[in-house]
Write a protein that holds these residues in place. Structure first.
Motif, PDB file in Angstrom:
ATOM      1  N   SER A  72       0.820  -1.204   0.000  1.00 41.42           N
ATOM      2  CA  SER A  72       0.000   0.000   0.000  1.00 41.42           C
ATOM      3  C   SER A  72       0.862   1.266   0.000  1.00 41.42           C
ATOM      4  CB  SER A  72      -0.933   0.011   1.216  1.00 41.42           C
ATOM      5  OG  SER A  72      -0.190   0.227   2.392  1.00 41.42           O
ATOM      6  N   ARG A  73       2.147   1.099   0.318  1.00 42.73           N
ATOM      7  CA  ARG A  73       3.019   2.278   0.373  1.00 42.73           C
ATOM      8  C   ARG A  73       3.044   2.986  -0.979  1.00 42.73           C
ATOM      9  NH1 ARG A  73       9.370   1.644   1.172  1.00 42.73           N
ATOM     10  NH2 ARG A  73       8.760   0.566   3.071  1.00 42.73           N
ATOM     11  N   ASP A  74       3.266   2.219  -2.059  1.00 38.50           N
ATOM     12  CA  ASP A  74       3.315   2.836  -3.386  1.00 38.50           C
ATOM     13  C   ASP A  74       2.052   2.529  -4.176  1.00 38.50           C
ATOM     14  OD1 ASP A  74       6.071   3.296  -2.696  1.00 38.50           O
ATOM     15  OD2 ASP A  74       6.381   1.189  -3.215  1.00 38.50           O
ATOM     16  N   ASP A  75       0.982   2.199  -3.470  1.00 38.28           N
ATOM     17  CA  ASP A  75      -0.288   1.909  -4.141  1.00 38.28           C
ATOM     18  C   ASP A  75      -0.116   0.784  -5.164  1.00 38.28           C
ATOM     19  OD1 ASP A  75      -2.915   2.108  -4.744  1.00 38.28           O
ATOM     20  OD2 ASP A  75      -2.763   3.918  -5.974  1.00 38.28           O
ATOM     21  N   ARG A  76       0.523  -0.316  -4.730  1.00 39.18           N
ATOM     22  CA  ARG A  76       0.807  -1.402  -5.652  1.00 39.18           C
ATOM     23  C   ARG A  76      -0.122  -2.602  -5.458  1.00 39.18           C
ATOM     24  NH1 ARG A  76       5.670  -4.145  -6.083  1.00 39.18           N
ATOM     25  NH2 ARG A  76       6.125  -3.755  -3.892  1.00 39.18           N
ATOM     26  N   HIS A  77      -1.274  -2.394  -4.813  1.00 40.30           N
ATOM     27  CA  HIS A  77      -2.186  -3.516  -4.639  1.00 40.30           C
ATOM     28  C   HIS A  77      -2.785  -3.930  -5.977  1.00 40.30           C
ATOM     29  CE1 HIS A  77      -2.405  -4.858  -0.549  1.00 40.30           C
ATOM     30  NE2 HIS A  77      -2.157  -3.619  -0.173  1.00 40.30           N
ATOM     31  N   ILE A  78      -3.134  -5.201  -6.075  1.00 38.86           N
ATOM     32  CA  ILE A  78      -3.627  -5.734  -7.344  1.00 38.86           C
ATOM     33  C   ILE A  78      -4.982  -5.115  -7.677  1.00 38.86           C
ATOM     34  CG2 ILE A  78      -4.351  -7.822  -8.546  1.00 38.86           C
ATOM     35  CD1 ILE A  78      -2.355  -9.353  -6.764  1.00 38.86           C
ATOM     36  N   VAL A  79      -5.079  -4.518  -8.870  1.00 38.91           N
ATOM     37  CA  VAL A  79      -6.325  -3.880  -9.303  1.00 38.91           C
ATOM     38  C   VAL A  79      -6.693  -4.346 -10.709  1.00 38.91           C
ATOM     39  CG1 VAL A  79      -5.952  -1.770  -7.975  1.00 38.91           C
ATOM     40  CG2 VAL A  79      -5.098  -1.923 -10.292  1.00 38.91           C
ATOM     41  N   ILE A  80      -7.940  -4.139 -11.086  1.00 39.66           N
ATOM     42  CA  ILE A  80      -8.330  -4.479 -12.449  1.00 39.66           C
ATOM     43  C   ILE A  80      -8.201  -3.246 -13.351  1.00 39.66           C
ATOM     44  CG2 ILE A  80     -10.169  -5.335 -13.934  1.00 39.66           C
ATOM     45  CD1 ILE A  80     -11.273  -6.884 -11.653  1.00 39.66           C
ATOM     46  N   ASP A  81      -8.756  -2.121 -12.892  1.00 36.98           N
ATOM     47  CA  ASP A  81      -8.633  -0.851 -13.593  1.00 36.98           C
ATOM     48  C   ASP A  81      -8.906  -0.923 -15.094  1.00 36.98           C
ATOM     49  OD1 ASP A  81      -8.350   1.784 -13.924  1.00 36.98           O
ATOM     50  OD2 ASP A  81      -6.163   1.811 -13.960  1.00 36.98           O
ATOM     51  N   LEU A  82     -10.100  -1.325 -15.431  1.00 37.71           N
ATOM     52  CA  LEU A  82     -10.506  -1.395 -16.828  1.00 37.71           C
ATOM     53  C   LEU A  82     -11.005  -0.021 -17.274  1.00 37.71           C
ATOM     54  CD1 LEU A  82     -10.523  -3.924 -18.544  1.00 37.71           C
ATOM     55  CD2 LEU A  82     -12.932  -4.200 -18.038  1.00 37.71           C
ATOM     56  N   LEU A  83     -11.711   0.633 -16.334  1.00 34.55           N
ATOM     57  CA  LEU A  83     -12.419   1.863 -16.646  1.00 34.55           C
ATOM     58  C   LEU A  83     -11.470   3.028 -16.876  1.00 34.55           C
ATOM     59  CD1 LEU A  83     -15.471   1.831 -16.699  1.00 34.55           C
ATOM     60  CD2 LEU A  83     -15.484   2.943 -14.470  1.00 34.55           C
ATOM     61  N   GLY A  84     -10.418   3.068 -16.044  1.00 35.47           N
ATOM     62  CA  GLY A  84      -9.508   4.206 -16.027  1.00 35.47           C
ATOM     63  C   GLY A  84      -8.965   4.554 -17.403  1.00 35.47           C
ATOM     64  N   ARG A  85      -8.807   3.525 -18.235  1.00 36.72           N
ATOM     65  CA  ARG A  85      -8.226   3.768 -19.553  1.00 36.72           C
ATOM     66  C   ARG A  85      -9.172   4.513 -20.480  1.00 36.72           C
ATOM     67  NH1 ARG A  85      -4.126   0.012 -19.033  1.00 36.72           N
ATOM     68  NH2 ARG A  85      -4.803  -1.857 -17.930  1.00 36.72           N
ATOM     69  N   PHE A  86     -10.467   4.415 -20.195  1.00 33.54           N
ATOM     70  CA  PHE A  86     -11.444   4.974 -21.140  1.00 33.54           C
ATOM     71  C   PHE A  86     -12.071   6.279 -20.658  1.00 33.54           C
ATOM     72  CE2 PHE A  86     -11.483   0.307 -21.577  1.00 33.54           C
ATOM     73  CZ  PHE A  86     -10.917   0.235 -22.844  1.00 33.54           C
ATOM     74  N   LEU A  87     -11.826   6.634 -19.388  1.00 35.17           N
ATOM     75  CA  LEU A  87     -12.471   7.834 -18.856  1.00 35.17           C
ATOM     76  C   LEU A  87     -11.661   9.081 -19.196  1.00 35.17           C
ATOM     77  CD1 LEU A  87     -13.542   6.667 -15.290  1.00 35.17           C
ATOM     78  CD2 LEU A  87     -14.994   7.024 -17.288  1.00 35.17           C
ATOM     79  N   PRO A  88     -12.343  10.222 -19.361  1.00 35.96           N
ATOM     80  CA  PRO A  88     -11.596  11.472 -19.494  1.00 35.96           C
ATOM     81  C   PRO A  88     -10.864  11.754 -18.179  1.00 35.96           C
ATOM     82  CG  PRO A  88     -13.981  11.864 -19.456  1.00 35.96           C
ATOM     83  CD  PRO A  88     -13.784  10.401 -19.485  1.00 35.96           C
TER      84      PRO A  88
ATOM     85  N   GLY B  15     -10.897   0.434 -10.554  1.00 36.33           N
ATOM     86  CA  GLY B  15      -9.538   0.440 -10.041  1.00 36.33           C
ATOM     87  C   GLY B  15      -9.422   0.349  -8.528  1.00 36.33           C
ATOM     88  N   ALA B  16     -10.503  -0.024  -7.835  1.00 38.89           N
ATOM     89  CA  ALA B  16     -10.379  -0.241  -6.389  1.00 38.89           C
ATOM     90  C   ALA B  16      -9.530  -1.487  -6.163  1.00 38.89           C
ATOM     91  CB  ALA B  16     -11.749  -0.434  -5.753  1.00 38.89           C
ATOM     92  N   PRO B  17      -8.657  -1.472  -5.123  1.00 38.67           N
ATOM     93  CA  PRO B  17      -7.858  -2.667  -4.865  1.00 38.67           C
ATOM     94  C   PRO B  17      -8.782  -3.883  -4.740  1.00 38.67           C
ATOM     95  CG  PRO B  17      -7.163  -0.877  -3.451  1.00 38.67           C
ATOM     96  CD  PRO B  17      -8.377  -0.409  -4.179  1.00 38.67           C
ATOM     97  N   LEU B  18      -8.363  -4.970  -5.357  1.00 36.88           N
ATOM     98  CA  LEU B  18      -9.202  -6.156  -5.396  1.00 36.88           C
ATOM     99  C   LEU B  18      -9.497  -6.692  -3.998  1.00 36.88           C
ATOM    100  CD1 LEU B  18     -10.312  -7.206  -7.931  1.00 36.88           C
ATOM    101  CD2 LEU B  18      -8.453  -8.849  -8.091  1.00 36.88           C
ATOM    102  N   PHE B  19      -8.505  -6.585  -3.099  1.00 29.14           N
ATOM    103  CA  PHE B  19      -8.735  -7.109  -1.752  1.00 29.14           C
ATOM    104  C   PHE B  19      -9.874  -6.364  -1.067  1.00 29.14           C
ATOM    105  CE2 PHE B  19      -6.062  -3.574  -0.327  1.00 29.14           C
ATOM    106  CZ  PHE B  19      -6.641  -3.258   0.886  1.00 29.14           C
ATOM    107  N   ALA B  20      -9.963  -5.043  -1.334  1.00 29.57           N
ATOM    108  CA  ALA B  20     -11.022  -4.254  -0.701  1.00 29.57           C
ATOM    109  C   ALA B  20     -12.388  -4.662  -1.245  1.00 29.57           C
ATOM    110  CB  ALA B  20     -10.765  -2.763  -0.931  1.00 29.57           C
ATOM    111  N   VAL B  21     -12.437  -4.911  -2.557  1.00 30.68           N
ATOM    112  CA  VAL B  21     -13.703  -5.321  -3.162  1.00 30.68           C
ATOM    113  C   VAL B  21     -14.148  -6.669  -2.594  1.00 30.68           C
ATOM    114  CG1 VAL B  21     -14.851  -5.910  -5.323  1.00 30.68           C
ATOM    115  CG2 VAL B  21     -13.196  -4.044  -5.275  1.00 30.68           C
ATOM    116  N   ILE B  22     -13.187  -7.605  -2.502  1.00 29.70           N
ATOM    117  CA  ILE B  22     -13.532  -8.929  -1.972  1.00 29.70           C
ATOM    118  C   ILE B  22     -13.914  -8.834  -0.500  1.00 29.70           C
ATOM    119  CG2 ILE B  22     -12.652 -11.255  -1.530  1.00 29.70           C
ATOM    120  CD1 ILE B  22     -10.717 -10.690  -3.906  1.00 29.70           C
ATOM    121  N   GLY B  23     -13.128  -8.032   0.252  1.00 29.11           N
ATOM    122  CA  GLY B  23     -13.438  -7.847   1.669  1.00 29.11           C
ATOM    123  C   GLY B  23     -14.842  -7.298   1.847  1.00 29.11           C
ATOM    124  N   ALA B  24     -15.183  -6.282   1.043  1.00 32.85           N
ATOM    125  CA  ALA B  24     -16.499  -5.665   1.162  1.00 32.85           C
ATOM    126  C   ALA B  24     -17.605  -6.661   0.820  1.00 32.85           C
ATOM    127  CB  ALA B  24     -16.588  -4.451   0.234  1.00 32.85           C
TER     128      ALA B  24
END
Lengths: 170, 424
Positions: A72-88, B15-24
């Motif tokens: 979490s220090r560098d915001d490196r948690h696993i994310v999907i982030d599909l939307l971010g690429r398409f939003l303004p 783009g929410a961290p997956l762990f948070a989504v699963i936790g919720a």
């Protein structure tokens, strides 16, 4: 934010990062040392300490939780982030704020319930590694969630600042 | 209920961290059935009850150390000396070296970063076209997932065991060998065939160079022998093999060869354990969500639903392939394994599919997912590493994708390929 408060946060971050790295190195070194000892013992005498296995498993939990804090220090948690690429960009920034707040909320809830679990174990007098109280070993869970929540609060603040700057982008 | 589910999915793709989504979602699920929410912590605490999990931090750490050391250069040199003289030599070198490296480092994109950077310029220098070289290096980044001791194989074993299937990780390691080789062979064959008009000057086999390459790698060579020999002979449990790997790599790279200074170690520990923490937190929280789903009978209902429309195992496998292809393009392999295996395993068992075969299908599919737009991870890592637009990278991988797709089909519909060696 005034100057001295900012210095305080910078120092706090540096101190936190150092603690985190040291703890991770210690945990990993312990794991490597103990794991090796176990293999050597198995080959020499066919057995090992009764507590080795249990202690190694607790180390895994600690590495996982402290590792999660580190991610979490560098915001490196696993994310999907599909939307971010398409939003303004501007919308993406607002979405990012919502995401930060959501993460903080979930982490605080998790911390609260993990804390209750640790408290119950304390009341119940659970033991591990022979006769040691279990709760200090389990306390890593709520503590880690609180720190992760703190980190995402800082991200929220940072992203809010960026949003306020005209033309700022993430 | 549907509203909250949709909201959580929206947050996940936002783009929410997956762990948070699963936790919720887990907390919400338990609270609707009036279960005390401390159950989430109790489930998370089960991380400390699975001895096999020890393998995850240790293999990951060893992988990060290896990729930051001189091992990639040495690996390429040895492989080149061994098989670089064949037609299509360097392409095959790339495939073999990457597969080997990925098996040992897990599939976190380190292969493209560590090996691709060496191989890409070498391929261009040897006269391979830019598109072919890019495609090859990008594809190779996830080759080797099916070979022991790859982390995704281990994780599949763990998750499947938690979901109640009798899947031993040792047997998974053996089962992955032939399907993995099939991929290597077909990709290698295609590389040679497509470059048949390309008069790449053949390198001569040089005994002296081979000897020199081996001498430089003298400390690396025992590692696969110890680890693979130890696991396959049953001498080491998987977690013990992980301990031996991590200690061996640490001692060689830091103390004997001194390629990584001691002061750089905390940084490497931080990076690798950050990844481990991310994976394990998702794993721990989905232990809770799996428990909730099983209590709520979700897998059974899902199976009943699918059963209504799908009657033959073949159709099920076809749908599974399609589903996993899409999944692999959206989710990283670790989260996909953790989240989806508990749901599809009971279905697959219901259709009479061997859980070990399912694991091999799953990973082979995921490997394709790495190359599938819009979010295939390898495409992005490669684009970033070689500074090329994603569209270029994607076009370059198309032929490789098709070869791999053919492999996946073979692997899926020919169970014996996976099960023959384990006598299934």
């Amino acid at each position: 934010m005034n100057q001295s408060l900012q210095t305080f946060f910078v120092r706090l971050r540096r101190f936190g990062c150092r603690c985190e790295d040291t703890l991770l190195c210690l945990l990993l070194a312990l794991m490597l040392g103990l794991g090796t000892l176990q293999i050597v013992q198995r080959n020499l005498s066919g057995g090992s300490f009764v507590w080795t296995d249990e202690f190694l498993r607790i180390l895994v939990l600690w590495l996982a939780m402290v590792g999660a804090v580190a991610a979490s220090r560098d915001d490196r948690h696993i994310v999907i982030d599909l939307l971010g690429r398409f939003l303004p960009p501007r919308t993406a920034q607002v979405v990012r704020l919502v995401v930060d707040l959501f993460t903080v909320g979930v982490c605080l809830l998790l911390a609260w319930h993990a804390g209750r679990f640790v408290w119950m174990e304390h009341e119940y007098g659970s033991q591990l590694l022979g006769s040691l109280p279990a709760w200090p070993f389990q306390a890593v869970m709520p503590v880690a969630f609180v720190i992760i929540a703190y980190r995402y609060t800082l991200f929220f603040y940072k992203h809010l600042q960026q949003l306020r700057q005209p033309g700022g982008s993430l | 209920m549907i509203f909250i589910g949709l909201l959580l999915i929206l947050l996940a793709v936002a783009g929410a961290p997956l762990f948070a989504v699963i936790g919720a979602s887990t907390m919400w699920g338990f609270s609707t059935s009036d279960v005390d929410l401390s159950v989430v912590a109790i489930e998370l605490y089960r991380i400390a009850e699975m001895p096999i999990l020890l393998a995850i931090p240790l293999f990951t750490f060893a992988g990060y150390l290896l990729s930051e050391s001189g091992a990639p250069q040495r690996l390429v040199r040895v492989t080149r000396a061994l098989i670089g003289w064949m037609p299509g030599g360097l392409a095959i070198v790339a495939l073999a070296a990457c597969a080997f490296f990925t098996a040992f480092t897990g599939a976190s994109g380190v292969t493209i970063i560590a090996l691709g950077a060496l191989l890409y310029p070498a391929l261009l220098e040897d006269g391979y076209s830019e598109s072919f070289s890019l495609g090859l290096v990008t594809t190779s980044g996830s080759l080797g997932l099916l070979f022991a001791p790859s982390l995704p194989l281990i994780l599949y074993g763990i998750v499947a065991q938690q979901a109640g299937a009798d899947v031993s990780i040792d047997r998974l390691f053996i089962a992955g060998a032939l399907p993995g080789l099939l991929m290597l062979l077909l990709l290698g064959g295609w590389s040679v065939w497509t470059n048949r008009h390309n008069r790449v000057p053949l390198a001569n086999f040089s005994g002296r160079e081979l000897l020199a390459a081996l001498r430089v790698s003298i400390w690396d060579i025992p590692l696969p022998l110890i680890v693979l020999g130890g696991i396959y002979s049953g001498y080491f449990a998987v977690s013990e093999a992980a301990t031996v790997t991590a200690v061996y790599v640490l001692v060689v790279v830091v103390f004997i060869l001194r390629e990584i200074p001691l002061r750089d170690l905390p940084g490497i520990v931080h990076k690798s354990m950050g990844l481990v923490g991310g994976i394990m937190l998702i794993l721990g929280l989905s232990l809770a969500s799996t428990t909730y789903m099983i209590d709520a009978g979700v897998p059974t209902r899902l199976f009943g639903f699918v059963r209504e429309y799908v009657s033959s195992p073949l159709t099920f496998l076809l749908l599974l392939n399609l589903f996993l292809l899409v999944l692999g393009a959206i989710l990283d392999i670790f989260s996909a394994l953790i989240l989806v295996v508990p749901l599809i395993l009971p279905m697959a068992l219901g259709f009479g599919i061997d859980p070990i075969h399912l694991g091999i299908i799953f990973l082979a599919n995921m490997q394709l997912g790495y190359l599938t737009p819009p979010v295939g991870l390898n495409l992005f890592i490669s684009g970033y590493r070689f500074d090329k637009p994603i569209a270029t990278i994607y076009r370059s991988t198309v032929p490789f994708f098709l070869v791999l797709l053919f492999c996946v089909v073979v692997i899926t519909y020919w169970p014996a390929l996976s099960l023959w060696l384990i006598g299934g």
